[in-house]
Design an enzyme around this catalytic site. Structure first.
Site, mmCIF file in Angstrom:
data_model
loop_
_atom_site.group_PDB
_atom_site.id
_atom_site.type_symbol
_atom_site.label_atom_id
_atom_site.label_comp_id
_atom_site.label_asym_id
_atom_site.label_seq_id
_atom_site.Cartn_x
_atom_site.Cartn_y
_atom_site.Cartn_z
ATOM 1 N N CYS A 7 0.610 6.396 -5.158
ATOM 2 C CA CYS A 7 0.533 6.581 -3.702
ATOM 3 C C CYS A 7 1.454 7.744 -3.349
ATOM 4 C CB CYS A 7 0.861 5.301 -2.944
ATOM 5 S SG CYS A 7 2.544 4.695 -3.140
ATOM 6 N N ASN A 10 5.579 5.908 -3.515
ATOM 7 C CA ASN A 10 5.839 4.916 -4.577
ATOM 8 C C ASN A 10 6.836 3.843 -4.109
ATOM 9 O OD1 ASN A 10 7.160 4.831 -7.999
ATOM 10 N ND2 ASN A 10 5.525 3.653 -7.107
ATOM 11 N N CYS A 12 5.637 1.681 -1.059
ATOM 12 C CA CYS A 12 4.865 0.675 -0.300
ATOM 13 C C CYS A 12 3.625 0.198 -1.061
ATOM 14 C CB CYS A 12 4.443 1.225 1.058
ATOM 15 S SG CYS A 12 5.820 1.651 2.144
ATOM 16 N N ARG A 13 2.629 1.069 -1.239
ATOM 17 C CA ARG A 13 1.345 0.635 -1.778
ATOM 18 C C ARG A 13 1.306 0.542 -3.297
ATOM 19 N NH1 ARG A 13 -1.843 5.264 1.275
ATOM 20 N NH2 ARG A 13 0.183 6.193 0.823
ATOM 21 N N SER A 14 1.702 1.613 -3.999
ATOM 22 C CA SER A 14 1.542 1.574 -5.460
ATOM 23 C C SER A 14 2.437 0.540 -6.159
ATOM 24 C CB SER A 14 1.684 2.968 -6.090
ATOM 25 O OG SER A 14 2.942 3.541 -5.847
ATOM 26 N N ASP A 121 -1.826 3.868 4.577
ATOM 27 C CA ASP A 121 -0.380 3.891 4.438
ATOM 28 C C ASP A 121 0.251 2.957 5.477
ATOM 29 O OD1 ASP A 121 2.255 4.520 4.321
ATOM 30 O OD2 ASP A 121 2.009 6.661 4.737
HETATM 31 P P1 4NP Z 1 3.581 4.695 0.146
HETATM 32 O O1 4NP Z 1 4.106 4.750 1.659
HETATM 33 O O2 4NP Z 1 2.936 6.033 -0.132
HETATM 34 O O3 4NP Z 1 2.591 3.587 0.165
HETATM 35 O O4 4NP Z 1 4.788 4.425 -0.716
HETATM 36 C C1 4NP Z 1 4.940 5.754 2.140
HETATM 37 C C2 4NP Z 1 6.271 5.738 1.855
HETATM 38 C C3 4NP Z 1 7.103 6.722 2.361
HETATM 39 C C4 4NP Z 1 6.583 7.712 3.168
HETATM 40 C C5 4NP Z 1 5.246 7.730 3.453
HETATM 41 C C6 4NP Z 1 4.431 6.764 2.937
HETATM 42 N N1 4NP Z 1 7.441 8.681 3.714
HETATM 43 O O5 4NP Z 1 6.966 9.519 4.511
HETATM 44 O O6 4NP Z 1 8.633 8.702 3.410
#
Ligand code: 4NP
Length: 150
Positions: A7, A10, A12-14, A121
């Site tokens: 993702c 790294n 939230c989702r992955s 996201d």
């Molecule tokens: P992820 O979510 O891609 O599912 O881990 C996010 C985590 C952090 C950010 C964006 C999405 N960020 O902008 O910091």
């Protein structure tokens, strides 16, 4: 067989993808997750992902974020991306057709076709958004695990 879930951050989702897929696959499968950005390198998953996973009996708290590397595209057999922008970033790192063939959207790998092939996201959302993402990933992971094992 080595599986990589990708993702953006790294956190939230992955990490959910890694934890859930691992719980559905035999021990001889390697499952890891990475982000396309290095901003959260070394950090635990987002507290909300940890909490939602825990509610479903999965411990992702030992995971630590890291950014994807070119070696990952060589070393992993399947690389599953949570959304299209992540997919485009990973595809752009591939050096040949063999590597490109390993890369797909997580929901497409689960057999979804049509318009809703992205796991949204949840970072700027609330716990309900994380639960929704958990359910999407859980359902897809069952299908992916079934395909990989057969
Ligand atoms: P992820 O979510 O891609 O599912 O881990 C996010 C985590 C952090 C950010 C964006 C999405 N960020 O902008 O910091």
């Amino acid at each position: 067989m080595k599986i990589l879930v990708v993702c953006l951050g790294n956190i939230c989702r992955s990490p959910l993808g890694e934890g859930i897929l691992k719980s559905k696959l035999p021990e001889n499968f390697v499952v890891d997750s990475v982000g396309t950005i290095s901003m959260h390198e070394g950090k635990k998953p987002d507290e909300r992902s940890i909490e939602i996973a825990k509610n479903h009996g999965i411990d992702i708290s030992k995971q630590r974020a890291r950014p994807i590397t070119k070696a990952d595209l060589e070393n992993f057999d399947h690389i599953y991306c949570m959304d299209l922008s992540v997919y485009e970033d990973v595809i752009s790192m591939a050096k040949n057709e063999e590597q490109r063939k390993k890369i797909s959207l997580f929901l497409e790998a689960a057999g979804n076709n049509g318009e809703n092939n992205e796991v949204p996201d949840p970072y700027w959302g609330n716990l309900a958004d994380f639960e929704n993402v958990y359910q999407m990933i859980d359902e897809a992971s069952s299908k992916i695990a079934q395909k990989l094992v057969n």
